[in-house]
Design a protein around this motif. Sequence first.
Motif, PDB file in Angstrom:
ATOM      1  N   ILE A 102       0.206  -1.279   0.080  1.00  0.00           N
ATOM      2  CA  ILE A 102       0.059  -0.230  -0.298  1.00  0.00           C
ATOM      3  C   ILE A 102       0.522   1.443  -0.394  1.00  0.00           C
ATOM      4  N   LYS A 103       0.413   2.348  -0.985  1.00  0.00           N
ATOM      5  CA  LYS A 103       1.599   2.999  -0.762  1.00  0.00           C
ATOM      6  C   LYS A 103       0.627   4.503  -0.312  1.00  0.00           C
ATOM      7  N   GLU A 104       1.462   5.155   0.565  1.00  0.00           N
ATOM      8  CA  GLU A 104       0.099   6.259   1.236  1.00  0.00           C
ATOM      9  C   GLU A 104       0.577   7.826   0.504  1.00  0.00           C
ATOM     10  N   ASP A 105       1.471   8.123  -0.606  1.00  0.00           N
ATOM     11  CA  ASP A 105       1.284   9.264  -0.851  1.00  0.00           C
ATOM     12  C   ASP A 105       1.891   9.348  -1.679  1.00  0.00           C
ATOM     13  N   LEU A 106       1.970   9.908  -3.225  1.00  0.00           N
ATOM     14  CA  LEU A 106       3.362  10.663  -3.592  1.00  0.00           C
ATOM     15  C   LEU A 106       4.735  11.250  -2.988  1.00  0.00           C
ATOM     16  N   SER A 107       5.686  11.204  -3.918  1.00  0.00           N
ATOM     17  CA  SER A 107       6.392  12.072  -3.448  1.00  0.00           C
ATOM     18  C   SER A 107       6.723  13.141  -4.297  1.00  0.00           C
ATOM     19  N   GLU A 108       7.794  14.043  -4.330  1.00  0.00           N
ATOM     20  CA  GLU A 108       7.643  15.464  -5.226  1.00  0.00           C
ATOM     21  C   GLU A 108       8.559  14.063  -6.113  1.00  0.00           C
ATOM     22  N   GLU A 109       9.190  13.690  -6.065  1.00  0.00           N
ATOM     23  CA  GLU A 109       9.851  12.742  -7.765  1.00  0.00           C
ATOM     24  C   GLU A 109       8.591  12.478  -8.567  1.00  0.00           C
ATOM     25  N   GLU A 110       7.988  11.356  -7.794  1.00  0.00           N
ATOM     26  CA  GLU A 110       7.407  10.577  -8.342  1.00  0.00           C
ATOM     27  C   GLU A 110       6.222  11.291  -9.106  1.00  0.00           C
ATOM     28  N   ALA A 111       5.741  13.071  -8.136  1.00  0.00           N
ATOM     29  CA  ALA A 111       4.843  13.688  -8.820  1.00  0.00           C
ATOM     30  C   ALA A 111       5.258  14.555  -9.997  1.00  0.00           C
ATOM     31  N   VAL A 112       6.433  14.754 -10.153  1.00  0.00           N
ATOM     32  CA  VAL A 112       6.803  15.378 -11.107  1.00  0.00           C
ATOM     33  C   VAL A 112       7.291  14.317 -12.688  1.00  0.00           C
ATOM     34  N   GLU A 124      11.561  23.337 -17.628  1.00  0.00           N
ATOM     35  CA  GLU A 124      12.632  23.183 -17.024  1.00  0.00           C
ATOM     36  C   GLU A 124      12.016  23.448 -16.024  1.00  0.00           C
ATOM     37  N   VAL A 125      11.607  22.229 -14.679  1.00  0.00           N
ATOM     38  CA  VAL A 125      11.678  22.234 -13.511  1.00  0.00           C
ATOM     39  C   VAL A 125      11.919  23.165 -12.652  1.00  0.00           C
ATOM     40  N   THR A 126      11.510  24.619 -12.417  1.00  0.00           N
ATOM     41  CA  THR A 126      11.635  25.346 -10.397  1.00  0.00           C
ATOM     42  C   THR A 126      11.110  25.158  -9.421  1.00  0.00           C
ATOM     43  N   GLY A 127      10.128  24.103  -9.069  1.00  0.00           N
ATOM     44  CA  GLY A 127       9.426  23.866  -8.029  1.00  0.00           C
ATOM     45  C   GLY A 127       8.417  23.156  -7.646  1.00  0.00           C
ATOM     46  N   VAL A 128       8.553  22.298  -6.416  1.00  0.00           N
ATOM     47  CA  VAL A 128       7.239  22.073  -6.152  1.00  0.00           C
ATOM     48  C   VAL A 128       6.625  22.054  -4.808  1.00  0.00           C
ATOM     49  N   GLU A 129       5.536  21.699  -4.654  1.00  0.00           N
ATOM     50  CA  GLU A 129       4.947  22.700  -3.645  1.00  0.00           C
ATOM     51  C   GLU A 129       4.041  21.170  -3.556  1.00  0.00           C
ATOM     52  N   ARG A 130       3.730  20.431  -2.219  1.00  0.00           N
ATOM     53  CA  ARG A 130       2.495  19.875  -1.888  1.00  0.00           C
ATOM     54  C   ARG A 130       1.901  21.233  -1.744  1.00  0.00           C
ATOM     55  N   TYR A 148       0.467  17.941  -5.490  1.00  0.00           N
ATOM     56  CA  TYR A 148       1.417  18.382  -5.676  1.00  0.00           C
ATOM     57  C   TYR A 148       1.450  19.743  -7.177  1.00  0.00           C
ATOM     58  N   VAL A 149       1.778  20.678  -6.767  1.00  0.00           N
ATOM     59  CA  VAL A 149       2.194  22.628  -7.868  1.00  0.00           C
ATOM     60  C   VAL A 149       3.464  21.858  -8.339  1.00  0.00           C
ATOM     61  N   ILE A 150       3.240  21.916  -9.358  1.00  0.00           N
ATOM     62  CA  ILE A 150       4.878  21.943 -10.225  1.00  0.00           C
ATOM     63  C   ILE A 150       5.098  23.355 -11.225  1.00  0.00           C
ATOM     64  N   SER A 151       5.661  23.720 -11.226  1.00  0.00           N
ATOM     65  CA  SER A 151       6.051  25.260 -11.796  1.00  0.00           C
ATOM     66  C   SER A 151       7.217  25.079 -12.326  1.00  0.00           C
ATOM     67  N   TYR A 152       6.774  25.159 -13.400  1.00  0.00           N
ATOM     68  CA  TYR A 152       8.049  25.490 -14.436  1.00  0.00           C
ATOM     69  C   TYR A 152       8.893  26.342 -15.607  1.00  0.00           C
ATOM     70  N   ASN A 153       9.775  26.933 -15.048  1.00  0.00           N
ATOM     71  CA  ASN A 153      10.291  28.161 -16.004  1.00  0.00           C
ATOM     72  C   ASN A 153       9.703  28.446 -17.175  1.00  0.00           C
TER      73      ASN A 153
END
Length: 249
Positions: A102-112, A124-130, A148-153
């Motif tokens: 069972i997986k509880e939540d995604l990690s930042e790397e998985e979300a990206v 280009e990814v500039t930031g990741v926020e949960r 997760y919010v993945i921001s791009y440059n």
Amino acid sequence: MVKRKTALKIRQAHRYLGIFIGIQFIMWTVSGLYFSWTDIDEIHGDQFKKEEMVHTNYSGLGSPSEFNPDTEIHSVELKDIAGEPYYWINHSTLQNAKTGEIKEDLSEEEAVSVANQHMIDGLEVTGVERITSTGGHHEYRGGPLPAYVISYNTPEDIRAYVSAADGTFRTLRHRDWRWFDFLWMTHTMDYEGRDDFNNLILRAFSLLGLVTVFSGFLLWYTSSPTIRKLTSKKKKKKKKEKEADVTTF
């Protein structure tokens, strides 16, 4: 003919009504022009998404019922998260399709990784926020949380949203969408949720708009030289007819 004092009152009412709702009239016009001149697919950000998704073929997957012998399974969806297969079971449980873990939540790397599966290459990814909460004016309002919010440059300030619970790519937002969202808010006058066309403010301004238009017609009628000439002619004609009746008598 309308008296001068009455005509001045009509003119004054029309002027103040125009000032009061004039700004909203401008916003209705500007937003309408923007909507008619924009491509809704571009507003959705389709130009930043891949046209075709590459799906991974997996082998050696376990059975969801074998992993969960005591659970009544109503729905199963196979998901690809960072190259690993997962079952999303009953819209509530994320489970590794090979090991049953069972997986509880995604990690930042998985979300990206999930976001990059959907977004065009070269960003280009500039930031990741949960995020765990959003306000009524947030661009991800109404979306499932946490996410997760993945921001791009990019000049368009692109942000992709991925559900932390099930690894679903939810949506993307960019500059033109935000302009559309703001103008849509001013168009509907729903300053809370954007989409309520039955709100009291919109109803009130719509009625005031009609009153303003009708007062403009009335103002034209009371100040038109042509109407004055016709009215004057009618009065003279009636006066002559009256004088003729008196003379005949």
